[in-house]
Design a protein around this motif. Structure first.
Motif, PDB file in Angstrom:
ATOM      1  N   LEU A  80       0.797  -1.226   0.000  1.00 14.38           N
ATOM      2  CA  LEU A  80       0.000   0.000   0.000  1.00 14.38           C
ATOM      3  C   LEU A  80       0.830   1.276   0.000  1.00 14.38           C
ATOM      4  N   THR A  81       1.950   1.293   0.706  1.00 14.47           N
ATOM      5  CA  THR A  81       2.714   2.542   0.784  1.00 14.47           C
ATOM      6  C   THR A  81       3.391   2.880  -0.539  1.00 14.47           C
ATOM      7  N   ALA A  93       9.359   5.597   6.679  1.00 19.46           N
ATOM      8  CA  ALA A  93       8.581   6.024   7.845  1.00 19.46           C
ATOM      9  C   ALA A  93       7.160   5.485   7.769  1.00 19.46           C
ATOM     10  N   ALA A  94       6.599   5.460   6.559  1.00 19.40           N
ATOM     11  CA  ALA A  94       5.236   4.941   6.401  1.00 19.40           C
ATOM     12  C   ALA A  94       5.181   3.448   6.737  1.00 19.40           C
ATOM     13  N   HIS A 117       1.754  -5.055   2.917  1.00 16.37           N
ATOM     14  CA  HIS A 117       1.082  -5.916   1.932  1.00 16.37           C
ATOM     15  C   HIS A 117      -0.402  -5.977   2.303  1.00 16.37           C
ATOM     16  N   LEU A 118      -1.267  -5.827   1.322  1.00 15.49           N
ATOM     17  CA  LEU A 118      -2.708  -5.797   1.605  1.00 15.49           C
ATOM     18  C   LEU A 118      -3.160  -7.059   2.324  1.00 15.49           C
ATOM     19  N   ALA A 119      -2.589  -8.206   1.982  1.00 14.78           N
ATOM     20  CA  ALA A 119      -2.960  -9.445   2.668  1.00 14.78           C
ATOM     21  C   ALA A 119      -2.605  -9.386   4.148  1.00 14.78           C
ATOM     22  N   ARG A 141      -6.381   4.629   0.835  1.00 10.14           N
ATOM     23  CA  ARG A 141      -7.487   4.259  -0.045  1.00 10.14           C
ATOM     24  C   ARG A 141      -7.184   4.595  -1.502  1.00 10.14           C
ATOM     25  N   ALA A 142      -6.525   5.720  -1.743  1.00 10.04           N
ATOM     26  CA  ALA A 142      -6.211   6.097  -3.130  1.00 10.04           C
ATOM     27  C   ALA A 142      -5.414   4.992  -3.810  1.00 10.04           C
TER      28      ALA A 142
END
Length: 205
Positions: A80-81, A93-94, A117-119, A141-142
């Protein structure tokens, strides 16, 4: 959606978004039963559609599609990051925010596994921390919207799984829609430095 149904949805999504090994193919009946227990709605329909596809697809074929989609195409990145920060120093940092959220819930990652990781985030919710997981997904979300759009463009069945996860989030705000449109048009930032502790080489779920 109740917390139980939310966690069930995320549990199934977590398994489906991981590498399709024996855990997936040996557990299709259990996953189907879990999805059939969800209330009628988009998450149930979309997860059911993927399970139908997985049951009708050979393990080698599904694994090859997973690698070709998530490992070989940056536009379908499950981390996601990446969408917000690309390969820049800010991404480190994220990633720490995700790691701290996992540790606070008593969730330790395997060596070499990235926390965004989304999972992994879906598994965090399924294991009993839906609040932190939803916050992390909402903040990114974007990126999720861009991932869904890329998967749909590729006509990948994984688009249904990502869409099911998105359906568990609150409706997008105008700002989130603008951010997704900007990402679709411009892509993530680029700066291939500063990520040594979070190297992605060879990492997959």
């Amino acid at each position: 959606m109740s917390e139980h149904d939310l966690r069930t949805t995320h549990m199934v999504a977590s398994v489906l978004l991981g590498y399709p090994d024996e855990r997936l193919h040996g557990g299709l009946d259990v996953l189907r039963a879990a999805v059939d227990g969800l209330p009628q709605g988009e998450p149930r329909r979309r997860l059911s559609a993927f399970l139908t596809h997985a049951a009708a697809t050979g393990p080698a074929e599904l694994a090859a599609h997973y690698v070709a989609t998530f490992d070989l195409q940056r536009r379908c990145c499950p981390y996601l990051t990446y969408y917000a920060y690309g390969d820049t120093r800010k991404r480190g940092a994220a990633l720490l925010r995700f790691k701290h959220a996992l540790r606070a819930a008593g969730f330790e990652l395997a060596d070499g596994e990235l926390p965004d990781h989304l999972a992994v985030v879906c598994e965090l919710s399924a294991r009993g921390a839906p609040g932190p997981a939803l916050r992390l997904m909402s903040e990114h979300r974007a990126g999720l919207e861009v991932l869904r759009a890329a998967l749909e463009e590729e006509r990948s069945p994984y688009a249904d799984v990502v869409a099911a996860v998105l359906d568990t989030l609150p409706p997008p705000t105008g700002r989130q829609r603008e951010a997704a449109a900007r990402l679709l048009a411009e892509g993530p930032p680029a700066e291939a430095v500063g990520l040594e502790p979070y190297a992605m080489d060879g990492v997959s779920r």
